[in-house]
Design a protein around this motif. Structure first.
Motif, PDB file in Angstrom:
ATOM      1  N   ALA A 284      29.416  46.678  40.864  1.00 50.75           N
ATOM      2  CA  ALA A 284      30.727  46.041  40.799  1.00 50.75           C
ATOM      3  C   ALA A 284      31.727  46.966  40.131  1.00 50.75           C
ATOM      4  O   ALA A 284      31.359  47.937  39.469  1.00 50.75           O
ATOM      5  CB  ALA A 284      30.642  44.714  40.031  1.00 50.75           C
ATOM      6  N   VAL A 285      32.997  46.633  40.299  1.00 49.79           N
ATOM      7  CA  VAL A 285      34.079  47.294  39.573  1.00 49.79           C
ATOM      8  C   VAL A 285      34.620  46.318  38.548  1.00 49.79           C
ATOM      9  O   VAL A 285      34.809  45.139  38.834  1.00 49.79           O
ATOM     10  CB  VAL A 285      35.191  47.796  40.527  1.00 49.79           C
TER      11      VAL A 285
ATOM     12  N   ILE B 119      42.332  43.538  38.126  1.00 43.30           N
ATOM     13  CA  ILE B 119      41.342  44.086  39.045  1.00 43.30           C
ATOM     14  C   ILE B 119      41.508  43.614  40.488  1.00 43.30           C
ATOM     15  O   ILE B 119      40.900  44.180  41.409  1.00 43.30           O
ATOM     16  CB  ILE B 119      39.910  43.760  38.539  1.00 43.30           C
TER      17      ILE B 119
ATOM     18  N   SER C  63      41.993  46.144  43.411  1.00 42.42           N
ATOM     19  CA  SER C  63      41.064  47.269  43.579  1.00 42.42           C
ATOM     20  C   SER C  63      40.537  47.391  45.008  1.00 42.42           C
ATOM     21  O   SER C  63      40.106  46.410  45.607  1.00 42.42           O
ATOM     22  CB  SER C  63      39.888  47.122  42.612  1.00 42.42           C
TER      23      SER C  63
ATOM     24  N   SER D 233      37.945  49.371  45.531  1.00 36.54           N
ATOM     25  CA  SER D 233      36.553  49.817  45.373  1.00 36.54           C
ATOM     26  C   SER D 233      35.560  48.961  46.156  1.00 36.54           C
ATOM     27  O   SER D 233      34.640  49.514  46.768  1.00 36.54           O
ATOM     28  CB  SER D 233      36.184  49.850  43.891  1.00 36.54           C
ATOM     29  N   PRO D 234      35.681  47.624  46.169  1.00 37.79           N
ATOM     30  CA  PRO D 234      34.719  46.846  46.963  1.00 37.79           C
ATOM     31  C   PRO D 234      34.709  47.234  48.437  1.00 37.79           C
ATOM     32  O   PRO D 234      33.641  47.317  49.057  1.00 37.79           O
ATOM     33  CB  PRO D 234      35.183  45.394  46.763  1.00 37.79           C
TER      34      PRO D 234
ATOM     35  N   TYR E  72      28.467  44.501  46.255  1.00 34.18           N
ATOM     36  CA  TYR E  72      29.437  45.136  45.354  1.00 34.18           C
ATOM     37  C   TYR E  72      30.614  44.185  45.181  1.00 34.18           C
ATOM     38  O   TYR E  72      31.254  43.799  46.154  1.00 34.18           O
ATOM     39  CB  TYR E  72      29.912  46.473  45.926  1.00 34.18           C
ATOM     40  N   ASP E  73      30.886  43.798  43.942  1.00 29.47           N
ATOM     41  CA  ASP E  73      31.915  42.811  43.654  1.00 29.47           C
ATOM     42  C   ASP E  73      32.946  43.369  42.676  1.00 29.47           C
ATOM     43  O   ASP E  73      32.847  44.504  42.224  1.00 29.47           O
ATOM     44  CB  ASP E  73      31.270  41.552  43.062  1.00 29.47           C
ATOM     45  N   ARG E  74      33.936  42.549  42.360  1.00 30.90           N
ATOM     46  CA  ARG E  74      34.921  42.909  41.328  1.00 30.90           C
ATOM     47  C   ARG E  74      34.962  41.794  40.291  1.00 30.90           C
ATOM     48  O   ARG E  74      34.844  40.619  40.609  1.00 30.90           O
ATOM     49  CB  ARG E  74      36.313  43.141  41.929  1.00 30.90           C
TER      50      ARG E  74
ATOM     51  N   GLU F  86      37.131  40.581  36.649  1.00 30.99           N
ATOM     52  CA  GLU F  86      38.202  40.733  35.673  1.00 30.99           C
ATOM     53  C   GLU F  86      37.567  40.762  34.288  1.00 30.99           C
ATOM     54  O   GLU F  86      37.064  39.748  33.796  1.00 30.99           O
ATOM     55  CB  GLU F  86      39.175  39.561  35.790  1.00 30.99           C
TER      56      GLU F  86
ATOM     57  N   THR G 264      37.722  50.700  35.628  1.00 32.83           N
ATOM     58  CA  THR G 264      39.113  51.116  35.658  1.00 32.83           C
ATOM     59  C   THR G 264      39.749  50.693  34.341  1.00 32.83           C
ATOM     60  O   THR G 264      39.065  50.245  33.416  1.00 32.83           O
ATOM     61  CB  THR G 264      39.821  50.527  36.892  1.00 32.83           C
TER      62      THR G 264
END
Length: 279
Positions: free
Chosen positions: A12-13, A18, A21, A23-24, A41-43, A45, A68
């Protein structure tokens, strides 16, 4: 807190904010291309106060994290090890969670910058200019330490930031001279200009782009192109964008977290371009 799963591996990011993003999109595309059907792959906060609890709650299914702002420095005391690259700028954007429970930090922004420039044929420059003095500027200095043979001029606001950039230069082995932001138009004549400031900050400089500019590396990716990048391209200069950096650093993250190489650079870039176009 993340929800545990027994199927496959997780990544994850983390950051705050967030929601923006990409990134995912990049990492999920890589998993699909690599045939890693059990990977997710998740995000999330997560701010500095919430980071220790989040890390402590991760189970063995977790393979890695992208970080980040504002977590790149806050995470360092929570890690078992950091790479020399990350230590050089005191910033971690990648955490690999090993099978024996260790947390290993790295910085893929720096080699990502170098790779993005190399992709455009920039292997070495005699001098360069940096616009800005934040965390991204220190990473840019570290990247320039690998490819710049001469002076780097940093255009900043205020003596405190100027002193910080000179200190980073000494630490990274880069010859840094600082200049006031009011003279930033002078930067545009350098062989390589790295704009590390937030969206909108360099818009006023667009009118100052010379007739035959060299190379601009603008780390913004949304909105894109920036006014500076658009004018630079219109005048025939080479432009490396924030998406180039984002993709190249994500490629390195995927390879570290999954142990699979090479990561699918082209597919990840196309996915990122599509996601940005849809915004």
């Amino acid at each position: 807190m993340p929800t545990p799963t027994t199927d496959g591996r997780r990544a994850a990011v983390l950051g705050s904010p967030i929601a923006h993003s990409l990134s995912p999109v990049l990492h999920r595309t890589a998993y699909e291309e690599l045939g890693l059907t059990g990977w997710t792959y998740d995000r999330f906060e997560v701010d500095e106060a919430g980071l220790p609890g989040f890390l402590d709650g991760l189970g063995p299914e977790w393979a890695g994290l992208s970080l980040t702002m504002p977590l790149k420095r806050a995470v360092i005391p929570l890690l078992d090890e950091i790479s020399p690259t990350a230590a050089s700028v005191e910033a971690v954007n990648t955490v690999v969670l090993t099978g024996d429970g260790r947390r290993v930090g790295d910085n893929t922004d720096i080699p990502g910058m170098v790779a993005a420039l190399r992709e455009r044929g920039i292997e070495q420059v005699g001098s360069a200019a940096i616009l800005g003095a934040g965390a991204t500027a220190s990473s840019a200095l570290a990247a320039l330490a690998r490819i710049c043979t001469g002076e780097v001029v940093a255009y900043v606001r205020g003596e405190n930031r100027a002193a910080q950039m000179r200190q980073w230069g000494e630490r990274l082995g880069v010859e840094v001279r600082t200049a006031d932001w009011t003279d930033a138009a002078e930067a545009l004549r350098a062989p390589l200009v790295v704009a590390t400031t937030p969206a909108g900050t360099t818009d006023a400089l667009a009118a100052e782009v010379p007739e035959m500019p060299a190379t601009l590396f603008d780390v913004v990716y949304d909105p894109w192109p920036t006014a500076l990048a658009a004018r630079w391209s219109a005048h025939g200069g080479a432009v490396v964008g924030g998406l180039d950096l984002l993709v190249h650093q994500a490629v390195l993250q995927v390879e570290q977290m999954t142990g699979r190489s090479p990561a699918p650079l082209d597919a990840m870039r196309k996915a990122g371009e599509h996601a940005l176009a849809a915004r």
